[in-house]
Design a protein around this motif. Structure first.
Motif, PDB file in Angstrom:
ATOM      1  N   ARG A  27       7.126 -20.777 -37.966  1.00  0.00           N
ATOM      2  CA  ARG A  27       6.549 -20.326 -39.240  1.00  0.00           C
ATOM      3  C   ARG A  27       5.033 -20.497 -39.252  1.00  0.00           C
ATOM      4  N   GLN A  28       4.562 -21.627 -38.745  1.00  0.00           N
ATOM      5  CA  GLN A  28       3.120 -21.858 -38.697  1.00  0.00           C
ATOM      6  C   GLN A  28       2.435 -20.859 -37.773  1.00  0.00           C
ATOM      7  N   LEU A  36      -0.981 -16.021 -36.470  1.00  0.00           N
ATOM      8  CA  LEU A  36      -1.110 -14.680 -35.904  1.00  0.00           C
ATOM      9  C   LEU A  36      -1.525 -13.646 -36.936  1.00  0.00           C
ATOM     10  N   ALA A  37      -1.116 -13.860 -38.176  1.00  0.00           N
ATOM     11  CA  ALA A  37      -1.433 -12.906 -39.244  1.00  0.00           C
ATOM     12  C   ALA A  37      -2.722 -13.252 -39.977  1.00  0.00           C
ATOM     13  N   GLY A  38      -3.386 -14.344 -39.568  1.00  0.00           N
ATOM     14  CA  GLY A  38      -4.625 -14.750 -40.229  1.00  0.00           C
ATOM     15  C   GLY A  38      -4.414 -15.453 -41.550  1.00  0.00           C
ATOM     16  N   GLY A  95      22.172 -15.885 -35.789  1.00  0.00           N
ATOM     17  CA  GLY A  95      21.110 -15.497 -36.702  1.00  0.00           C
ATOM     18  C   GLY A  95      20.676 -16.585 -37.668  1.00  0.00           C
ATOM     19  N   HIS A  96      21.256 -17.765 -37.582  1.00  0.00           N
ATOM     20  CA  HIS A  96      20.959 -18.847 -38.528  1.00  0.00           C
ATOM     21  C   HIS A  96      19.492 -19.279 -38.464  1.00  0.00           C
ATOM     22  N   LEU A  97      18.910 -19.231 -37.290  1.00  0.00           N
ATOM     23  CA  LEU A  97      17.515 -19.626 -37.086  1.00  0.00           C
ATOM     24  C   LEU A  97      16.763 -18.512 -36.364  1.00  0.00           C
ATOM     25  N   PRO A  98      15.448 -18.435 -36.590  1.00  0.00           N
ATOM     26  CA  PRO A  98      14.609 -19.261 -37.445  1.00  0.00           C
ATOM     27  C   PRO A  98      14.783 -18.924 -38.919  1.00  0.00           C
ATOM     28  N   LEU A  99      14.441 -19.886 -39.767  1.00  0.00           N
ATOM     29  CA  LEU A  99      14.581 -19.712 -41.205  1.00  0.00           C
ATOM     30  C   LEU A  99      13.439 -18.871 -41.763  1.00  0.00           C
ATOM     31  N   SER A 100      13.651 -18.374 -42.968  1.00  0.00           N
ATOM     32  CA  SER A 100      12.623 -17.625 -43.687  1.00  0.00           C
ATOM     33  C   SER A 100      12.707 -18.017 -45.150  1.00  0.00           C
ATOM     34  N   ASP A 101      11.562 -18.311 -45.751  1.00  0.00           N
ATOM     35  CA  ASP A 101      11.502 -18.734 -47.156  1.00  0.00           C
ATOM     36  C   ASP A 101      11.835 -17.550 -48.064  1.00  0.00           C
ATOM     37  N   GLN A 102      12.913 -17.687 -48.830  1.00  0.00           N
ATOM     38  CA  GLN A 102      13.341 -16.602 -49.722  1.00  0.00           C
ATOM     39  C   GLN A 102      12.848 -16.780 -51.159  1.00  0.00           C
ATOM     40  N   LYS A 103      12.065 -17.841 -51.423  1.00  0.00           N
ATOM     41  CA  LYS A 103      11.621 -18.106 -52.795  1.00  0.00           C
ATOM     42  C   LYS A 103      10.745 -16.986 -53.334  1.00  0.00           C
ATOM     43  N   ARG A 104       9.985 -16.333 -52.445  1.00  0.00           N
ATOM     44  CA  ARG A 104       9.110 -15.244 -52.881  1.00  0.00           C
ATOM     45  C   ARG A 104       9.750 -13.881 -52.620  1.00  0.00           C
ATOM     46  N   ARG A 131      -4.575 -20.859 -43.151  1.00  0.00           N
ATOM     47  CA  ARG A 131      -5.047 -21.765 -44.198  1.00  0.00           C
ATOM     48  C   ARG A 131      -4.113 -21.760 -45.398  1.00  0.00           C
ATOM     49  N   ARG A 132      -3.604 -20.586 -45.762  1.00  0.00           N
ATOM     50  CA  ARG A 132      -2.685 -20.488 -46.900  1.00  0.00           C
ATOM     51  C   ARG A 132      -1.337 -21.105 -46.569  1.00  0.00           C
ATOM     52  N   GLY A 133      -0.858 -20.863 -45.345  1.00  0.00           N
ATOM     53  CA  GLY A 133       0.396 -21.463 -44.915  1.00  0.00           C
ATOM     54  C   GLY A 133       1.633 -20.651 -45.215  1.00  0.00           C
ATOM     55  N   TRP A 134       1.495 -19.462 -45.745  1.00  0.00           N
ATOM     56  CA  TRP A 134       2.626 -18.567 -45.941  1.00  0.00           C
ATOM     57  C   TRP A 134       2.112 -17.135 -45.925  1.00  0.00           C
ATOM     58  N   LEU A 135       3.037 -16.189 -45.719  1.00  0.00           N
ATOM     59  CA  LEU A 135       2.677 -14.795 -45.493  1.00  0.00           C
ATOM     60  C   LEU A 135       2.909 -13.912 -46.706  1.00  0.00           C
TER      61      LEU A 135
END
Length: 229
Positions: free
Chosen positions: A112-113, A118-120, A202-211, A123-127
């Motif tokens: 995740r980091q 890679l996406a720049g 498909g269990h990993l890697p995880l992805s944050d679904q909150k957003r 600093r924010r820590g999420w995409l």
């Protein structure tokens, strides 16, 4: 114990039987292990290298309790069997070591980091979903290849994409299929997730679904899966 490795027979076996065969063969000690390493070095000349079986052989040699055998494997493949390619000169050895050491939670966090780097968006820590296309094809393929080859083919974005498309892009079916939504509830992080290859495909890697699902959707539709790799 057999004296000659019948690799054609090994390659024709179903995956679970391959793992049992390898475990049995390595009971023969350093000599048996060196035969597997010789096979792996021959396999490395194939354009189809590495496959999941190659990854499994390397893992077993790399983690061998016989120092001579583990050292020989690391000397023969100091960067592992998956080419650590990057369009941004990124170092993927940390991810390789997490995965080879079966530190799946650490590998998940590092992934995740790295996607943010890679996406720049480090600093924010999420995409944002719109940033996913900034992730280079080659780097995303390298990350995915490490996950897939060293998880018995269980994990990685390409595996998740296959399952998602097989569910007709239905997110609820997808979440249930990969074990992210169980008995009507979302598992709590980290204890609610399975950090080994016994997890659903498909269990990993995880992805944050909150957003929402747009970031994961962008990852599963990334151009990396439209070209070889």
């Amino acid at each position: 114990m057999r004296n000659v490795v019948d690799f054609s027979a090994l390659e024709s076996l179903p995956p679970k039987q391959q793992w049992l065969w390898l475990a049995e063969w390595l009971q023969g000690g350093v000599q048996a292990g060196r035969q597997l390493l010789d096979y792996l070095q021959q396999r490395a000349q194939s354009p189809q290298f590495p496959q999941v079986l190659d990854g499994r052989i390397y893992e077993l040699l790399w983690r061998s309790e016989l120092p001579e055998l583990a050292a020989a494997a690391r000397e023969a493949f100091p960067q592992g069997v998956v080419p650590l390619l990057s369009e941004q000169s990124q170092d993927y050895r940390p991810l390789l070591l997490h995965i080879l050491s079966e530190q799946w939670q650490a590998a998940d966090q590092w992934t995740r980091q790295q996607l943010c780097r890679l996406a720049g968006a480090q600093r924010r820590g999420w995409l944002y979903f719109s940033e996913v296309r900034k992730i280079p094809v080659l780097d995303l393929q390298t990350i995915d290849h490490l996950w897939r080859v060293h998880s018995l083919g269980q994990f990685g974005f390409r595996v998740q994409r296959r399952i998602w498309l097989g569910c007709g892009r239905n997110w609820e079916k997808f979440w249930r299929a990969i074990g992210w939504y169980v008995d009507g509830t979302w598992p709590r992080y980290p204890q609610g997730f399975t950090w080994d290859v016994s997890a659903p495909a498909g269990h990993l890697p995880l992805s944050d679904q909150k957003r929402g699902v747009r970031v994961l959707e962008a990852l599963l539709l990334h151009p990396a899966w439209e070209v070889g790799g």
